[in-house]
Design an enzyme around this catalytic site. Structure first.
Site, PDB file in Angstrom:
ATOM      1  CD1 TRP A 266      -2.130  -2.671  68.651  1.00 34.03           C
ATOM      2  CD2 TRP A 266      -1.680  -0.673  68.775  1.00 34.03           C
ATOM      3  NE1 TRP A 266      -1.222  -2.904  67.690  1.00 34.03           N
ATOM      4  CE2 TRP A 266      -0.583  -1.402  67.864  1.00 34.03           C
ATOM      5  CE3 TRP A 266      -1.183   0.656  68.948  1.00 34.03           C
ATOM      6  CZ2 TRP A 266       0.601  -0.784  67.076  1.00 34.03           C
ATOM      7  CZ3 TRP A 266      -0.243   1.151  68.616  1.00 34.03           C
ATOM      8  CH2 TRP A 266       0.839   0.396  67.261  1.00 34.03           C
TER       9      TRP A 266
ATOM     10  CG  ASP B  74      -4.704   4.852  67.606  1.00 32.59           C
ATOM     11  OD1 ASP B  74      -4.697   5.139  66.683  1.00 32.59           O
ATOM     12  OD2 ASP B  74      -4.176   3.749  68.066  1.00 32.59           O
TER      13      ASP B  74
ATOM     14  CE  LYS C 244      -3.016  -2.290  60.443  1.00 31.86           C
ATOM     15  NZ  LYS C 244      -3.172  -3.182  61.492  1.00 31.86           N
TER      16      LYS C 244
HETATM   17  N1  PMP Z   1      -3.257   1.935  66.670  1.00 27.73           N
HETATM   18  C1  PMP Z   1      -4.274   0.862  66.604  1.00 27.73           C
HETATM   19  C2  PMP Z   1      -5.193   0.785  67.554  1.00 27.73           C
HETATM   20  C3  PMP Z   1      -3.941  -0.158  65.638  1.00 27.73           C
HETATM   21  O1  PMP Z   1      -4.486  -1.250  65.608  1.00 27.73           O
HETATM   22  C4  PMP Z   1      -2.671  -0.108  64.730  1.00 27.73           C
HETATM   23  C5  PMP Z   1      -2.211  -1.162  64.013  1.00 27.73           C
HETATM   24  N2  PMP Z   1      -2.406  -2.323  64.229  1.00 27.73           N
HETATM   25  C6  PMP Z   1      -1.765   1.179  65.089  1.00 27.73           C
HETATM   26  C7  PMP Z   1      -2.269   2.066  65.878  1.00 27.73           C
HETATM   27  C8  PMP Z   1      -0.534   1.293  64.414  1.00 27.73           C
HETATM   28  O2  PMP Z   1      -0.714   1.413  62.971  1.00 27.73           O
HETATM   29  P1  PMP Z   1       0.910   1.660  61.965  1.00 27.73           P
HETATM   30  O3  PMP Z   1       0.974   0.049  61.615  1.00 27.73           O
HETATM   31  O4  PMP Z   1       0.235   2.434  61.049  1.00 27.73           O
HETATM   32  O5  PMP Z   1       1.786   1.864  63.019  1.00 27.73           O
END
Ligand code: PMP
Length: 395
Positions: A129, A210, A245
């Site tokens: 990410w 994560d 999500k």
């Molecule tokens: N970690 C990963 C691997 C993600 O894909 C995401 C969201 N796309 C996040 C953290 C962050 O999530 P949030 O929008 O709840 O901050």
């Protein structure tokens, strides 16, 4: 000359930049497969029924908006501990703080870990990410990567990953995607997780799992298996949770950081330091998202409803993967695209090149990342035919 005179213009966020370009595109047939958001069969971000009902319950007994404790709503933190660890770790060995989404949990973890050991490096998957690197670097860490995706075989380069972890210095913080790897969609098997865990333990590495998609791959239970495998060995384990999500609560910024400690005294000391990070960053977290999630998870009926709505999102994504694969095979019978259905979660590394992704954008109004990542959770029966047709054209 002022403090602002020499401020450089930062590059645009690549994903948000893509959304801006999408919004400006006037073609009626455009499709946004860039940003990581689940949309339903009508192309809309869903309002889950369990969330709507929890919200109504809260509204019917509206309380004033006081401050929450620094570590967040207690019922929420307890519900997170139960959801993530079940009965694998007793609650008094966990330090849990409510986070501003998964990102907020990661940032609290990063600041805590950097204060605890300023010389420790961080390892992230290659690719990962895109915010992992930036977030940990900004917190002061040197960030390097371990091999993860192997483009040639369209799978995880597991030997490479394991070798990199074996070569890491003790104390290295290793960021692992608990399930639904972003951006590739390729996850480890349970056996591979055990091997990774054993190397992490042997080498004295610090695992941070994560978990932004618990329930999007197989089930809440199965998707939590990697976290529980780490939690049960008795080393420190950091876990970040996002409900963006899984509850479709993107804008509420609701998530958490949990730290598995060796005993209640250690957990108390860790929590006290996490609270200092929170206190000096945003003082205390917001109320509403935590109340919604705690209400849903704390009520058997709403929780069952959530599990069924989460299951429906998961199954819809899987159906779109099958539709995409079948459509592409119909367009080109010798295409080997089974990998699309073997990936997990919202994303697919489509295997398309940067040039092909640019052509999809420019010629067909289909927006994915240059890396070839597309958000399959944004496909639906209406836009799927156009996406299949366009990919077949750029192949
Ligand atoms: N970690 C990963 C691997 C993600 O894909 C995401 C969201 N796309 C996040 C953290 C962050 O999530 P949030 O929008 O709840 O901050």
């Amino acid at each position: 000359v002022s403090v602002l005179t020499n401020i450089e213009l930062a590059p645009r966020d690549p994903i948000l930049g893509l959304t801006e370009a999408y919004n400006a595109d006037e073609r009626a047939t455009k499709v946004n497969l860039g940003v990581g958001v689940y949309t339903d069969e009508n192309g809309k971000v869903p309002l889950l029924e369990c969330v709507r009902r929890a919200d109504e319950l809260l509204a019917s007994d509206r309380k004033p908006w006081g401050y929450l404790p620094i570590d967040g709503l207690k019922a929420y933190d307890d519900a997170v501990a139960e959801l993530v660890f079940g009965d694998v770790v007793p609650r008094d060995r966990l330090a849990v703080v409510q986070g501003l989404g998964g990102t907020g949990g990661l940032k609290v973890a990063a600041d805590f870990l950097h204060a605890a050991d300023p010389s420790a490096p961080v390892l992230i998957s290659d690719p990962s990410w895109e915010n992992h690197k930036a977030l940990f670097a900004r917190a002061g860490f040197t960030v390097a990567s371990y091999p993860y995706y192997d483009a040639a075989t369209r799978s995880v380069n597991f030997a490479g990953m394991l070798d990199a972890l074996k070569a890491a210095d003790a104390g290295t913080v290793v960021i692992l995607h608990a399930c639904c790897h972003n951006p590739t969609g390729y996850d480890l098997t349970p056996e591979q997780w055990t091997q990774v865990r054993d190397v992490v333990v042997e080498r004295g590495l610090v695992p941070l799992l994560d978990m932004a998609y618990q329930g999007f791959a197989e089930s809440i239970e199965a998707d939590g298996a990697a976290v529980r495998a780490f939690a049960e060995v008795g080393i420190p384990v950091f876990v970040t949770t996002s409900f963006s999500k899984t509850f479709s609560l993107y804008g509420e910024r609701i998530g958490a950081l949990s730290v598995v400690c060796s005993d209640a005294d250690e957990a108390k000391r860790v929590l006290s330091q996490l609270k200092i990070v929170v206190r000096t960053t945003y003082s205390n977290p917001p109320t509403h998202g935590a109340q919604v999630v705690a209400t849903v998870l704390g009520d058997p009926e709403l929780r069952a409803l959530w599990e069924s709505e989460l299951g429906a999102m998961r199954e819809r994504i899987k159906a779109m993967r099958v539709g995409l694969r079948d459509g592409l095979v119909a367009a080109q019978p010798d295409a080997d695209v089974d990998y699309i259905v073997s990936q997990n979660g919202m994303f697919s590394y489509s295997g398309l090149s940067k040039d092909q992704m640019v052509r999809l954008r420019e010629e067909f109004g289909i927006y994915g990342l240059d890396s070839g990542r597309i958000c399959v959770a944004a496909l639906n029966e209406s836009n799927l035919p156009a996406v299949v047709e366009a990919i077949a054209q750029v192949w």
